[in-house]
Design a protein around this motif. Structure first.
Motif, PDB file in Angstrom:
ATOM      1  N   PHE A  52      51.552  54.341  66.760  1.00  0.00           N
ATOM      2  CA  PHE A  52      51.728  54.554  65.455  1.00  0.00           C
ATOM      3  C   PHE A  52      50.889  53.352  64.690  1.00  0.00           C
ATOM      4  O   PHE A  52      50.823  53.365  63.430  1.00  0.00           O
ATOM      5  N   LYS A  53      50.481  52.252  65.668  1.00  0.00           N
ATOM      6  CA  LYS A  53      49.633  51.144  65.084  1.00  0.00           C
ATOM      7  C   LYS A  53      48.204  51.366  65.386  1.00  0.00           C
ATOM      8  O   LYS A  53      47.912  51.420  66.380  1.00  0.00           O
ATOM      9  N   GLY A  54      47.532  51.889  64.290  1.00  0.00           N
ATOM     10  CA  GLY A  54      46.030  51.981  64.421  1.00  0.00           C
ATOM     11  C   GLY A  54      45.405  52.298  63.139  1.00  0.00           C
ATOM     12  O   GLY A  54      45.743  51.808  62.107  1.00  0.00           O
ATOM     13  N   GLN A  55      44.157  52.711  63.084  1.00  0.00           N
ATOM     14  CA  GLN A  55      43.455  52.960  61.903  1.00  0.00           C
ATOM     15  C   GLN A  55      42.717  54.474  62.073  1.00  0.00           C
ATOM     16  O   GLN A  55      42.417  54.969  63.238  1.00  0.00           O
ATOM     17  N   TRP A  56      42.207  54.985  61.096  1.00  0.00           N
ATOM     18  CA  TRP A  56      41.502  56.160  60.960  1.00  0.00           C
ATOM     19  C   TRP A  56      39.947  56.018  61.054  1.00  0.00           C
ATOM     20  O   TRP A  56      39.560  55.007  60.416  1.00  0.00           O
ATOM     21  N   ASN A  57      39.232  56.537  62.159  1.00  0.00           N
ATOM     22  CA  ASN A  57      37.541  55.931  62.402  1.00  0.00           C
ATOM     23  C   ASN A  57      37.024  57.340  62.197  1.00  0.00           C
ATOM     24  O   ASN A  57      37.519  58.435  62.663  1.00  0.00           O
ATOM     25  N   ARG A  58      35.884  57.332  61.949  1.00  0.00           N
ATOM     26  CA  ARG A  58      35.074  58.477  61.624  1.00  0.00           C
ATOM     27  C   ARG A  58      34.277  58.643  63.006  1.00  0.00           C
ATOM     28  O   ARG A  58      33.781  57.669  63.727  1.00  0.00           O
ATOM     29  N   ASN A  91      36.847  66.976  59.455  1.00  0.00           N
ATOM     30  CA  ASN A  91      37.187  66.945  60.813  1.00  0.00           C
ATOM     31  C   ASN A  91      36.425  65.890  61.691  1.00  0.00           C
ATOM     32  O   ASN A  91      36.851  65.664  62.815  1.00  0.00           O
ATOM     33  N   SER A  92      35.724  64.875  60.805  1.00  0.00           N
ATOM     34  CA  SER A  92      35.179  63.678  61.820  1.00  0.00           C
ATOM     35  C   SER A  92      36.185  62.893  61.865  1.00  0.00           C
ATOM     36  O   SER A  92      36.045  61.655  62.739  1.00  0.00           O
ATOM     37  N   TRP A  93      37.213  62.795  61.460  1.00  0.00           N
ATOM     38  CA  TRP A  93      38.360  61.555  61.294  1.00  0.00           C
ATOM     39  C   TRP A  93      39.078  61.557  62.380  1.00  0.00           C
ATOM     40  O   TRP A  93      39.545  62.591  62.872  1.00  0.00           O
ATOM     41  N   LYS A  94      39.436  60.504  63.101  1.00  0.00           N
ATOM     42  CA  LYS A  94      40.193  60.636  64.165  1.00  0.00           C
ATOM     43  C   LYS A  94      41.117  59.100  64.186  1.00  0.00           C
ATOM     44  O   LYS A  94      40.757  58.291  63.774  1.00  0.00           O
ATOM     45  N   TRP A  95      42.287  59.372  64.855  1.00  0.00           N
ATOM     46  CA  TRP A  95      43.219  58.379  64.808  1.00  0.00           C
ATOM     47  C   TRP A  95      42.969  57.535  66.233  1.00  0.00           C
ATOM     48  O   TRP A  95      42.908  57.982  67.244  1.00  0.00           O
ATOM     49  N   VAL A  96      42.802  55.899  65.892  1.00  0.00           N
ATOM     50  CA  VAL A  96      42.484  55.222  67.095  1.00  0.00           C
ATOM     51  C   VAL A  96      43.640  53.864  67.180  1.00  0.00           C
ATOM     52  O   VAL A  96      43.627  53.165  66.349  1.00  0.00           O
ATOM     53  N   PRO A  97      44.407  54.175  67.965  1.00  0.00           N
ATOM     54  CA  PRO A  97      45.650  53.232  68.238  1.00  0.00           C
ATOM     55  C   PRO A  97      44.830  51.803  68.552  1.00  0.00           C
ATOM     56  O   PRO A  97      43.832  51.620  69.193  1.00  0.00           O
ATOM     57  N   GLN A  98      45.508  50.841  67.978  1.00  0.00           N
ATOM     58  CA  GLN A  98      44.908  49.546  68.183  1.00  0.00           C
ATOM     59  C   GLN A  98      44.839  49.078  69.695  1.00  0.00           C
ATOM     60  O   GLN A  98      44.102  48.321  70.082  1.00  0.00           O
ATOM     61  N   THR A  99      45.839  49.407  70.271  1.00  0.00           N
ATOM     62  CA  THR A  99      46.015  48.724  71.637  1.00  0.00           C
ATOM     63  C   THR A  99      46.023  49.643  73.015  1.00  0.00           C
ATOM     64  O   THR A  99      46.124  49.358  74.029  1.00  0.00           O
ATOM     65  N   CYS A 100      45.656  51.081  72.477  1.00  0.00           N
ATOM     66  CA  CYS A 100      45.585  51.942  73.801  1.00  0.00           C
ATOM     67  C   CYS A 100      44.649  53.227  73.332  1.00  0.00           C
ATOM     68  O   CYS A 100      44.352  53.239  72.165  1.00  0.00           O
ATOM     69  N   ASN A 300      39.339  63.769  50.820  1.00  0.00           N
ATOM     70  CA  ASN A 300      38.370  64.115  51.993  1.00  0.00           C
ATOM     71  C   ASN A 300      38.557  63.057  53.031  1.00  0.00           C
ATOM     72  O   ASN A 300      37.933  62.867  54.037  1.00  0.00           O
ATOM     73  N   GLU A 301      39.359  61.895  52.670  1.00  0.00           N
ATOM     74  CA  GLU A 301      39.616  60.832  53.376  1.00  0.00           C
ATOM     75  C   GLU A 301      41.075  60.407  53.539  1.00  0.00           C
ATOM     76  O   GLU A 301      41.831  61.047  52.815  1.00  0.00           O
ATOM     77  N   PRO A 302      41.523  59.951  54.711  1.00  0.00           N
ATOM     78  CA  PRO A 302      42.995  59.528  54.815  1.00  0.00           C
ATOM     79  C   PRO A 302      43.236  58.605  53.844  1.00  0.00           C
ATOM     80  O   PRO A 302      42.615  57.814  53.514  1.00  0.00           O
ATOM     81  N   LEU A 303      44.624  58.821  53.430  1.00  0.00           N
ATOM     82  CA  LEU A 303      45.159  57.878  52.562  1.00  0.00           C
ATOM     83  C   LEU A 303      45.336  56.509  52.964  1.00  0.00           C
ATOM     84  O   LEU A 303      45.465  56.479  54.414  1.00  0.00           O
ATOM     85  N   GLN A 304      44.983  55.465  52.305  1.00  0.00           N
ATOM     86  CA  GLN A 304      45.495  54.073  52.673  1.00  0.00           C
ATOM     87  C   GLN A 304      47.054  53.838  52.838  1.00  0.00           C
ATOM     88  O   GLN A 304      47.910  54.624  52.192  1.00  0.00           O
TER      89      GLN A 304
END
Length: 317
Positions: A52-58, A91-100, A300-304
């Motif tokens: 649950f800790k991470g960020q959205w990356n393209r 569709n290019s956005w993906k969730w990237v956790p910080q530690t795994c 078109n982008e994830p919310l902050q």
């Protein structure tokens, strides 16, 4: 002669079952669909892995694993078929956790791991929307998947190659609720005036008696707890043990009490071997009006993270 025959047959009595097991395992492996997805590492189970800790990356190469032909979509919600603007970017956005690592789902591997099991979703449209995408993803591994609406399910699918059922049961408040019309002096019932009775300690009929069928259950509620769904003119009135709670609870306090009782019910009444998940609420995506007031999803982008809290809390105000 008899002993000699036994000595001759004894090795075959041992080898024959082994040969049968070997042949069965070979034919089973031939029947199992082969995944075209690359082998990925398992998600780390260490305490440092927090999904649950991470960020959205393209990722410009990222694509949905299903297309617009998926039969589990409602036509009006099929963004691919309806050619919604900027779908490639979305569709290019993906969730990237910080530690795994969090690899994209492999529907073949997932269904194989869930073989002979059933997965149930209970809640509001947040679970329903996820289920639609989930079914379309899993269908890639079993094109013979069939729509499934038994046991009171609102929507679902059966995957015959794996004997897996995945379904959604609509229970927007989780607790049981019903319309109580106002009675006039003459005893007539009003169709437009009244209240919604919510029994905070009774699960909705939509899911109360189906939990034993599922090996995994995913619960959620949240989006219906707002005055856009239940205006103050026709409010929620909360009951416990068959009696109204006095003084009357505000909506947010009623939600907290329902959650307390539903979690208690789930822990006590659902088998301990059943895997249970609780999904959190998501922000609303409508812009320029509510869902029934010409609101549109123009993002078109994830919310902050700083934007999400206000969009959730605004419903309770």
């Amino acid at each position: 002669m008899h002993r000699k025959l036994i000595r001759t047959l004894f090795p075959w009595l041992i080898l024959l079952p082994l040969l049968i097991l070997l042949l069965y395992s070979l034919t089973a492996s031939l029947r199992a669909p082969i995944s075209p997805f690359p082998q990925t590492k398992k998600i780390s189970a260490s305490p440092t892995c927090d999904l649950f800790k991470g960020q959205w990356n393209r990722d410009p190469n990222r694509r949905p694993i299903y297309d617009e032909t998926c039969s589990f979509h409602r036509n009006a919600w099929n963004c691919l078929r309806n050619q919604r603007d900027n779908m490639g970017s979305i569709n290019s956005w993906k969730w990237v956790p910080q530690t795994c690592d969090l690899p994209q789902i492999d529907p073949f591997r997932f269904l194989d791991l869930m073989r002979n099991r059933n997965i149930g979703f209970v809640g509001d449209s947040l679970n329903e929307n996820f289920l639609t995408s989930f079914l379309c993803s899993l269908r890639v591994a079993d094109l013979g998947a069939k729509k499934w609406k038994r046991k009171g399910a609102w929507k679902g699918a059966y995957f015959p190659n794996f004997n897996v059922t995945v379904a959604y049961h609509r229970a927007v408040l989780l607790a049981k609720y019903k319309w109580q019309p106002k009675h006039s002096a003459s005893g007539d019932q009003s169709q437009s005036e009244g209240v919604y009775r919510v029994d905070v300690d009774i699960p909705a009929d939509d899911w109360a008696n189906i939990t034993n069928f599922y090996d995994v259950l995913v619960f959620n509620t949240g989006h219906w707890w707002g005055y856009d769904k239940f205006p103050k003119e026709t409010p929620l009135v909360f009951y416990r043990a068959g009696r109204p709670l006095l003084p009357a609870l505000e909506m947010l306090d009623g939600l907290k009490l329902v959650l307390k009782h539903m979690v208690s019910h789930i822990q006590k009444e659902i088998h301990s071997k059943t895997i249970k998940f609780w999904r959190l609420q998501s922000p609303r995506h409508f812009y320029g009006g509510e869902w029934n007031q010409n609101g549109s999803c123009l993002f078109n982008e994830p919310l902050q993270e700083s934007q999400t809290f206000g969009l959730i809390q605004a419903k309770m105000g």
